[in-house]
Design an enzyme around this catalytic site. Structure first.
Site, PDB file in Angstrom:
ATOM      1  CG  HIS A 271      -2.070   0.863   1.237  1.00  0.00           C
ATOM      2  ND1 HIS A 271      -1.733   2.176   1.451  1.00  0.00           N
ATOM      3  CD2 HIS A 271      -3.213   0.712   0.492  1.00  0.00           C
ATOM      4  CE1 HIS A 271      -3.102   2.888   1.055  1.00  0.00           C
ATOM      5  NE2 HIS A 271      -4.177   2.058   0.803  1.00  0.00           N
ATOM      6  CG  ASP A 328      -8.386  -4.511  -2.858  1.00  0.00           C
ATOM      7  OD1 ASP A 328      -9.689  -4.270  -2.661  1.00  0.00           O
ATOM      8  OD2 ASP A 328      -7.429  -3.596  -3.475  1.00  0.00           O
TER       9      ASP A 328
HETATM   10  N1  CMC Z   1       4.270  -7.992  -4.650  1.00  0.00           N
HETATM   11  C1  CMC Z   1       5.672  -8.033  -4.930  1.00  0.00           C
HETATM   12  N2  CMC Z   1       6.308  -6.717  -4.706  1.00  0.00           N
HETATM   13  C2  CMC Z   1       5.625  -5.549  -4.431  1.00  0.00           C
HETATM   14  C3  CMC Z   1       4.153  -5.617  -4.224  1.00  0.00           C
HETATM   15  C4  CMC Z   1       3.493  -6.622  -4.210  1.00  0.00           C
HETATM   16  N3  CMC Z   1       2.054  -6.673  -4.321  1.00  0.00           N
HETATM   17  N4  CMC Z   1       3.771  -4.399  -3.943  1.00  0.00           N
HETATM   18  C5  CMC Z   1       5.122  -3.440  -4.084  1.00  0.00           C
HETATM   19  N5  CMC Z   1       6.278  -4.437  -4.124  1.00  0.00           N
HETATM   20  C6  CMC Z   1       7.396  -3.923  -4.164  1.00  0.00           C
HETATM   21  C7  CMC Z   1       7.710  -3.211  -5.523  1.00  0.00           C
HETATM   22  O1  CMC Z   1       8.218  -3.959  -6.474  1.00  0.00           O
HETATM   23  C8  CMC Z   1       9.067  -2.275  -4.975  1.00  0.00           C
HETATM   24  O2  CMC Z   1      10.192  -3.009  -5.026  1.00  0.00           O
HETATM   25  P1  CMC Z   1      11.409  -2.308  -5.127  1.00  0.00           P
HETATM   26  O3  CMC Z   1      11.784  -1.273  -4.009  1.00  0.00           O
HETATM   27  O4  CMC Z   1      12.657  -3.560  -5.216  1.00  0.00           O
HETATM   28  O5  CMC Z   1      11.510  -1.696  -6.765  1.00  0.00           O
HETATM   29  C9  CMC Z   1       8.372  -2.137  -3.478  1.00  0.00           C
HETATM   30  O6  CMC Z   1       7.556  -3.266  -3.119  1.00  0.00           O
HETATM   31  C10 CMC Z   1       7.856  -0.585  -3.289  1.00  0.00           C
HETATM   32  O7  CMC Z   1       6.473  -0.653  -4.267  1.00  0.00           O
HETATM   33  P2  CMC Z   1       6.067   0.505  -5.077  1.00  0.00           P
HETATM   34  O8  CMC Z   1       5.455  -0.200  -6.317  1.00  0.00           O
HETATM   35  O9  CMC Z   1       6.975   1.659  -5.145  1.00  0.00           O
HETATM   36  O10 CMC Z   1       4.659   0.998  -4.177  1.00  0.00           O
HETATM   37  P3  CMC Z   1       3.531   2.122  -4.572  1.00  0.00           P
HETATM   38  O11 CMC Z   1       3.086   2.718  -3.523  1.00  0.00           O
HETATM   39  O12 CMC Z   1       4.017   2.624  -5.806  1.00  0.00           O
HETATM   40  O13 CMC Z   1       2.391   1.001  -5.148  1.00  0.00           O
HETATM   41  C11 CMC Z   1       0.506  -0.531  -4.494  1.00  0.00           C
HETATM   42  C12 CMC Z   1       1.471   0.468  -3.986  1.00  0.00           C
HETATM   43  C13 CMC Z   1      -0.565  -1.076  -3.915  1.00  0.00           C
HETATM   44  C14 CMC Z   1       0.031  -0.268  -6.155  1.00  0.00           C
HETATM   45  C15 CMC Z   1       1.435  -1.884  -4.943  1.00  0.00           C
HETATM   46  O14 CMC Z   1       1.822  -2.544  -3.491  1.00  0.00           O
HETATM   47  C16 CMC Z   1       0.782  -2.943  -5.731  1.00  0.00           C
HETATM   48  O15 CMC Z   1       0.846  -3.025  -7.018  1.00  0.00           O
HETATM   49  N6  CMC Z   1       0.166  -3.861  -4.841  1.00  0.00           N
HETATM   50  C17 CMC Z   1      -0.631  -5.246  -5.446  1.00  0.00           C
HETATM   51  C18 CMC Z   1      -1.877  -4.477  -6.201  1.00  0.00           C
HETATM   52  C19 CMC Z   1      -2.748  -4.388  -4.933  1.00  0.00           C
HETATM   53  O16 CMC Z   1      -3.135  -5.063  -4.193  1.00  0.00           O
HETATM   54  N7  CMC Z   1      -3.566  -3.032  -5.051  1.00  0.00           N
HETATM   55  C20 CMC Z   1      -4.534  -2.585  -3.786  1.00  0.00           C
HETATM   56  C21 CMC Z   1      -3.920  -1.536  -3.206  1.00  0.00           C
HETATM   57  S1  CMC Z   1      -5.022  -1.373  -1.839  1.00  0.00           S
HETATM   58  C22 CMC Z   1      -6.649  -0.601  -1.918  1.00  0.00           C
HETATM   59  C23 CMC Z   1      -6.970  -0.445  -3.322  1.00  0.00           C
HETATM   60  O17 CMC Z   1      -6.642   0.657  -3.792  1.00  0.00           O
HETATM   61  O18 CMC Z   1      -7.738  -1.279  -3.835  1.00  0.00           O
END
Ligand code: CMC
Length: 392
Positions: A271, A328
């Site tokens: 998140h 989720d």
């Molecule tokens: N699985 C594996 N690695 C992950 C995940 C995951 N679900 N989420 C983040 N990471 C890694 C990402 O690759 C990055 O790694 P590195 O630092 O080595 O490059 C690190 O963690 C930081 O992640 P980020 O992409 O910079 O985080 P963000 O704040 O941009 O994105 C997020 C947040 C929710 C989009 C992301 O965690 C994600 O894609 N999660 C899976 C989709 C999901 O469950 N979304 C629902 C969000 S909650 C409520 C809603 O909006 O529905």
């Protein structure tokens, strides 16, 4: 023009001040209008929470009754909208239908396309959207199944009426199970608002041009649809089903999710704001078991979910990046248990988020904010001469 600060994804940019929702990501705190989500989840109903989010205070009994009456009075759809539904193919994604139909509501309410924040010019479109979104969702589902539309039942609760619109075979036969109705209401409460996430920012962005509330929430649905946002609730179930049906070990799946070269992510994890836990996920996890027991069903996907969570909690990759289950992760198992089809999960999220989107739209207009218009830092070509076609 001054210095432009670059902040891709707006992680450090405050776009507004707001009195609606407070989040502390380090401590896993979520409050609507100062009330803890844990307490609202336990004691409130979706209608009461919707009133609170929209108008800032818990309603008195008289205010709540009037609000509920207004909402149930708007539960039907204009008969003309039937023909729009008939135009969609059977396999139309319900989020596309929802977004389109919310915008089409503007065509039936041309006297309500204003930026009013008080009086009937605000309360009417707000009630219409919060109420009619249920019928739109249910009609989209029933069209895809070739089933006739059900007229709404004003005697039922908000969630009960939605379940009736979705699933009733005849008008007066529906008897919602109290556990199912309560579980749906809880799901909606937990989704009612979440400050400046992608879809809420979109609603504000569109609203900032003084477009109507109908088109702002229609755009919000578009933003919510994506798998990184609300679409994650479908993706989680697809992921758990894939692990279950294809006999993949959760350990191998987690390894793949950690691999930068693999497109797989652990859906339902991570998140932007919560860095210790997502309080909504905690509440849902606590409830899922109760609901399954009350309905006397067991779901093998729940065991896989527990296993993935345990594994992610102990793996350095997830610990270092503060990745925890988000809202989720468990919500899909709850929705599945109460009979909601997977492709409707994100639609249910949209129904729950409606009060939050509308409250943010209202607050923005109350504050008379300027049109949203971020800048960029240009990195393209400098001025060059036009090349004639025969010299390219
Ligand atoms: N699985 C594996 N690695 C992950 C995940 C995951 N679900 N989420 C983040 N990471 C890694 C990402 O690759 C990055 O790694 P590195 O630092 O080595 O490059 C690190 O963690 C930081 O992640 P980020 O992409 O910079 O985080 P963000 O704040 O941009 O994105 C997020 C947040 C929710 C989009 C992301 O965690 C994600 O894609 N999660 C899976 C989709 C999901 O469950 N979304 C629902 C969000 S909650 C409520 C809603 O909006 O529905």
């Amino acid at each position: 023009t001054g210095m432009i600060t670059l902040d891709p994804g707006y992680g450090n940019t405050g776009s507004c001040t707001s009195d609606i929702t407070f989040i502390n990501g380090e401590k896993g705190i979520l409050q609507y209008r100062g009330y803890a989500i844990e307490e609202l989840a336990e004691k409130s109903t979706f209608m009461e929470t919707a009133y609170l989010v929209l108008y800032g205070q818990l309603p008195t009994q008289a205010q709540l009754s009037a609000f509920e009456k207004e909402i149930s009075g708007e539960a039907y759809l204009h008969y003309g909208m039937k023909s729009h539904f008939e135009g969609f193919p059977d396999n139309a994604p319900p989020m596309a239908v929802l977004s389109a139909m919310l915008n089409i509501l503007s065509c039936y309410n041309t006297d309500l396309l204003t930026t009013a924040t008080e009086g009937p010019k605000f309360t009417e479109p707000a009630a219409k959207i919060i109420s009619k979104v249920r019928a739109i969702a249910a009609w989209a589902y029933r069209t895809s199944k070739g089933k006739p539309f059900m007229p709404p039942r004003p005697d039922l609760s908000y969630s009960g009426n939605f379940l009736h619109l979705m699933f009733s075979q005849t008008f007066d036969m529906y008897e919602p199970l109290p556990e199912v109705e309560r579980a749906l209401d809880l799901f909606l409460i937990l989704h009612a608002d979440h400050e400046q996430n992608c879809s809420t920012s979109t609603v504000r962005m569109v609203g900032s041009s003084h477009a109507s509330l109908f088109s702002a929430v229609s755009a919000g649905v578009g933003a919510l649809w994506g798998p990184l946002h609300g679409g994650a609730n479908c993706e989680v179930i697809k992921m758990l089903t894939h692990i279950h049906q294809d006999g993949i070990s959760p350990h191998d799946f987690v390894e793949k999710a950690k691999d930068k070269n693999s497109p797989e992510k652990l859906m339902g994890f991570g998140h932007r704001v919560y860095k210790s836990f997502d309080p909504r996920a905690k509440i849902l996890k606590g409830q899922v078991d109760n609901v399954l027991k009350a309905l006397n069903v067991s779901d093998p996907l729940l065991d896989i979910a527990y296993e993935l969570e345990e594994m992610a909690r102990s793996e350095d990759y997830f610990k270092e990046r503060n990745l925890y289950p988000n809202v989720d992760f468990y919500s899909g198992i709850l929705l599945r248990a109460i009979g909601i089809p997977v492709d409707m999960f994100t639609v249910l999220f949209a129904i729950g988020r409606m009060p939050g989107w509308i409250a943010n739209w209202r607050e923005m207009h109350q504050q008379s904010l300027r049109i949203s218009r971020p800048r960029q830092i240009y990195t393209g070509e400098t001025l060059r001469a036009y090349t004639p076609m025969d010299q390219r």
